[in-house]
Scaffold this motif. Structure first.
Motif, PDB file in Angstrom:
ATOM      1  N   LEU A 148       0.870  -1.086   0.113  1.00 56.83           N
ATOM      2  CA  LEU A 148       0.086   0.033  -0.027  1.00 56.83           C
ATOM      3  C   LEU A 148       0.758   1.232   0.141  1.00 56.83           C
ATOM      4  O   LEU A 148       0.418   2.395  -0.435  1.00 56.83           O
ATOM      5  CB  LEU A 148      -0.987   0.119   1.358  1.00 56.83           C
ATOM      6  N   GLY A 149       2.145   1.219   0.602  1.00 57.98           N
ATOM      7  CA  GLY A 149       2.772   2.277   0.655  1.00 57.98           C
ATOM      8  C   GLY A 149       2.266   3.482   1.453  1.00 57.98           C
ATOM      9  O   GLY A 149       1.826   3.343   2.400  1.00 57.98           O
ATOM     10  N   PHE A 150       2.577   4.653   0.620  1.00 64.91           N
ATOM     11  CA  PHE A 150       2.368   5.920   1.544  1.00 64.91           C
ATOM     12  C   PHE A 150       1.044   6.241   0.879  1.00 64.91           C
ATOM     13  O   PHE A 150       0.789   6.505  -0.478  1.00 64.91           O
ATOM     14  CB  PHE A 150       3.248   7.095   1.164  1.00 64.91           C
ATOM     15  N   ARG A 151      -0.217   6.575   1.652  1.00 66.45           N
ATOM     16  CA  ARG A 151      -1.501   6.744   1.223  1.00 66.45           C
ATOM     17  C   ARG A 151      -1.546   8.329   0.717  1.00 66.45           C
ATOM     18  O   ARG A 151      -1.963   9.065   1.924  1.00 66.45           O
ATOM     19  CB  ARG A 151      -2.516   6.506   2.051  1.00 66.45           C
ATOM     20  N   VAL A 152      -1.012   8.788  -0.371  1.00 62.72           N
ATOM     21  CA  VAL A 152      -1.213  10.148  -0.556  1.00 62.72           C
ATOM     22  C   VAL A 152      -1.740  10.176  -1.846  1.00 62.72           C
ATOM     23  O   VAL A 152      -1.974   9.388  -2.746  1.00 62.72           O
ATOM     24  CB  VAL A 152       0.127  10.726  -0.421  1.00 62.72           C
ATOM     25  N   PRO A 153      -2.273  11.402  -2.007  1.00 61.99           N
ATOM     26  CA  PRO A 153      -3.072  11.644  -3.497  1.00 61.99           C
ATOM     27  C   PRO A 153      -1.899  11.548  -4.762  1.00 61.99           C
ATOM     28  O   PRO A 153      -0.658  11.468  -4.467  1.00 61.99           O
ATOM     29  CB  PRO A 153      -3.386  13.290  -3.645  1.00 61.99           C
ATOM     30  N   PRO A 154      -2.310  11.246  -5.869  1.00 63.49           N
ATOM     31  CA  PRO A 154      -1.556  10.785  -7.111  1.00 63.49           C
ATOM     32  C   PRO A 154      -0.511  11.651  -7.462  1.00 63.49           C
ATOM     33  O   PRO A 154       0.657  11.424  -7.771  1.00 63.49           O
ATOM     34  CB  PRO A 154      -2.420  10.758  -8.219  1.00 63.49           C
ATOM     35  N   LYS A 155      -0.853  12.929  -7.286  1.00 62.91           N
ATOM     36  CA  LYS A 155       0.441  14.121  -7.635  1.00 62.91           C
ATOM     37  C   LYS A 155       1.336  14.058  -6.570  1.00 62.91           C
ATOM     38  O   LYS A 155       2.501  14.260  -6.999  1.00 62.91           O
ATOM     39  CB  LYS A 155      -0.464  15.330  -7.552  1.00 62.91           C
ATOM     40  N   ASN A 210       6.516   1.055  -7.568  1.00 61.70           N
ATOM     41  CA  ASN A 210       5.536   1.290  -7.088  1.00 61.70           C
ATOM     42  C   ASN A 210       4.602   2.502  -7.073  1.00 61.70           C
ATOM     43  O   ASN A 210       3.523   2.775  -7.111  1.00 61.70           O
ATOM     44  CB  ASN A 210       5.395   0.581  -5.495  1.00 61.70           C
ATOM     45  N   PHE A 211       5.625   3.574  -7.104  1.00 62.81           N
ATOM     46  CA  PHE A 211       4.920   4.790  -7.068  1.00 62.81           C
ATOM     47  C   PHE A 211       4.491   5.325  -8.626  1.00 62.81           C
ATOM     48  O   PHE A 211       3.414   5.971  -8.625  1.00 62.81           O
ATOM     49  CB  PHE A 211       6.123   5.831  -6.734  1.00 62.81           C
ATOM     50  N   LEU A 212       4.974   4.510  -9.483  1.00 64.45           N
ATOM     51  CA  LEU A 212       4.266   4.688 -10.964  1.00 64.45           C
ATOM     52  C   LEU A 212       3.293   3.763 -11.106  1.00 64.45           C
ATOM     53  O   LEU A 212       2.942   3.786 -12.375  1.00 64.45           O
ATOM     54  CB  LEU A 212       5.625   4.843 -11.696  1.00 64.45           C
ATOM     55  N   SER A 213       3.090   2.808 -10.339  1.00 57.78           N
ATOM     56  CA  SER A 213       2.239   1.842 -10.721  1.00 57.78           C
ATOM     57  C   SER A 213       1.125   1.867  -9.994  1.00 57.78           C
ATOM     58  O   SER A 213       0.898   2.119  -8.891  1.00 57.78           O
ATOM     59  CB  SER A 213       2.914   0.373 -10.259  1.00 57.78           C
ATOM     60  N   ASN A 214      -0.074   1.394 -10.564  1.00 56.65           N
ATOM     61  CA  ASN A 214      -1.461   1.175  -9.943  1.00 56.65           C
ATOM     62  C   ASN A 214      -1.505  -0.222  -9.071  1.00 56.65           C
ATOM     63  O   ASN A 214      -2.599  -0.082  -8.273  1.00 56.65           O
ATOM     64  CB  ASN A 214      -2.604   1.164 -10.980  1.00 56.65           C
ATOM     65  N   GLU A 215      -0.927  -1.000  -9.648  1.00 59.12           N
ATOM     66  CA  GLU A 215      -1.275  -2.408  -9.046  1.00 59.12           C
ATOM     67  C   GLU A 215      -0.377  -2.661  -7.604  1.00 59.12           C
ATOM     68  O   GLU A 215      -0.860  -3.206  -6.582  1.00 59.12           O
ATOM     69  CB  GLU A 215      -0.868  -3.626  -9.771  1.00 59.12           C
ATOM     70  N   LYS A 216       0.921  -2.139  -7.548  1.00 58.85           N
ATOM     71  CA  LYS A 216       1.831  -2.056  -6.549  1.00 58.85           C
ATOM     72  C   LYS A 216       2.072  -3.493  -5.858  1.00 58.85           C
ATOM     73  O   LYS A 216       1.994  -3.665  -4.556  1.00 58.85           O
ATOM     74  CB  LYS A 216       1.268  -1.012  -5.371  1.00 58.85           C
ATOM     75  N   LYS A 217       2.028  -4.505  -7.036  1.00 58.16           N
ATOM     76  CA  LYS A 217       2.257  -5.817  -6.348  1.00 58.16           C
ATOM     77  C   LYS A 217       3.540  -6.399  -6.203  1.00 58.16           C
ATOM     78  O   LYS A 217       4.622  -5.952  -6.860  1.00 58.16           O
ATOM     79  CB  LYS A 217       1.624  -6.844  -7.536  1.00 58.16           C
TER      80      LYS A 217
END
Length: 310
Positions: free
Chosen positions: A17-24, A86-93
């Motif tokens: 899940l990483g850091f829960r911040v907005p896409p920007k 993962n910062f650039l991915s939507n799946e983050k797997k």
């Protein structure tokens, strides 16, 4: 798929899940982490090269420092590239085996660095308190064995931690509230009793910290006692200045590791632990070569000679 007799499911991958911040902000974090990682790579590789090619730096202290730079480079590389992706991915797997491998090597390099910092304190103790016997106490063979022993101890810790952690069952839940495969996040999503795993995490971590910090504190107690016997103020400052960089690195490293793994209840504050994890996985490996290069006249002189082509 769930088994009718056992309420377990086979997890083949995890989602970081990483850091829960907005896409920007994700993009901004990507460039910040990329910059930090580039500094880590350039700084630590430069330190290794400078020590290796400079004849004046072929001493035990710089042999250990070269290995410290190698460890910083290794365990930050275990974490940073996947985090950046993962910062650039939507799946983050990350696959189950990939997660286990990341956890194993991360545990190996971090624990080894803890032992190496204790070895570096012993080196300073021998150099300052027994200068005449220093070439004997810290011969090339002894130095190699001390570094090898650090890796062996780190490997034992990593094998134990990885074996117990990945013997847990995960009942369909595969979302790790972290930016890498950390034991705290893995224990959190397990669907079985994790009391034994928490003990296995806490006791070895506490033993490693207690053992290595005892070596460091006792070494510096003798060093301080020896330095105070030097009559001139200039002599005391000059002698103790060789320990300043090591003290700074030890304080940063052990402070963050203790906060993460060697205190009861550490598992309950994952959001806070993610911030602390950034310190010891990225910030400390970035600062270590800067601390040693800025505070060490020999390293600065070696860099100047290389830049001037001498």
């Amino acid at each position: 798929m769930k088994n009718e007799n056992r309420n377990y499911s086979e997890v083949t991958e995890f989602i970081l899940l990483g850091f829960r911040v907005p896409p920007k902000l994700q993009i901004l974090l990507f460039f910040v982490f990329l910059l930090i990682y580039m500094v880590i790579v350039v700084g630590n590789i430069s330190m290794i090269i400078v020590i290796k090619i400079n004849s004046r730096l072929q001493t035990p202290m710089y042999f250990f420092l070269k290995n410290l730079s190698y460890l910083d480079l290794c365990y930050s590389t275990v974490i940073a590239p996947k985090t950046l992706a993962n910062f650039l991915s939507n799946e983050k797997k990350i696959s189950y085996n990939g997660c286990a491998a990341q956890f194993f090597f991360y545990s190996l390099f971090v624990a080894t660095e803890g032992f190496l910092l204790a070895v570096m304190a012993l080196d300073r103790f021998s150099a300052i308190c027994s200068p005449l016997l220093y070439p004997v106490h810290m011969s090339q063979e002894v130095c190699v064995w001390l570094v090898t022993g650090s890796y062996i101890c780190g490997s034992i810790n990593s094998i134990v931690q990885t074996t117990f952690t990945f013997s847990l069952h995960f009942c369909g839940e595969n979302r790790l509230n972290h930016f890498f495969c950390d034991v705290l996040a893995l224990i959190k999503i397990s669907c079985v009793d994790t009391f034994v795993n928490e003990i296995v995490m806490f006791i070895p971590s506490a033993l490693i910290i207690i053992t290595t910090t005892t070596v460091i504190l006792v070494s510096y107690a003798y060093i301080l006692s020896t330095v105070l016997k030097i009559p001139s103020t200039h002599g005391r400052c000059k002698t103790f200045s060789t320990c300043g960089s090591h003290i700074a690195v030890v304080s940063l490293f052990y402070g963050t590791v203790f906060f993460m793994y060697a205190q009861p209840g550490a598992i309950s504050s994952l959001e806070q632990n993610k911030i602390v994890a950034v310190l010891y996985t990225l910030i400390i490996p970035m600062l270590n070569p800067l601390i040693y290069s800025l505070r060490n006249r020999d390293v600065k002189d070696a860099v100047k000679r290389i830049l001037c082509g001498k």
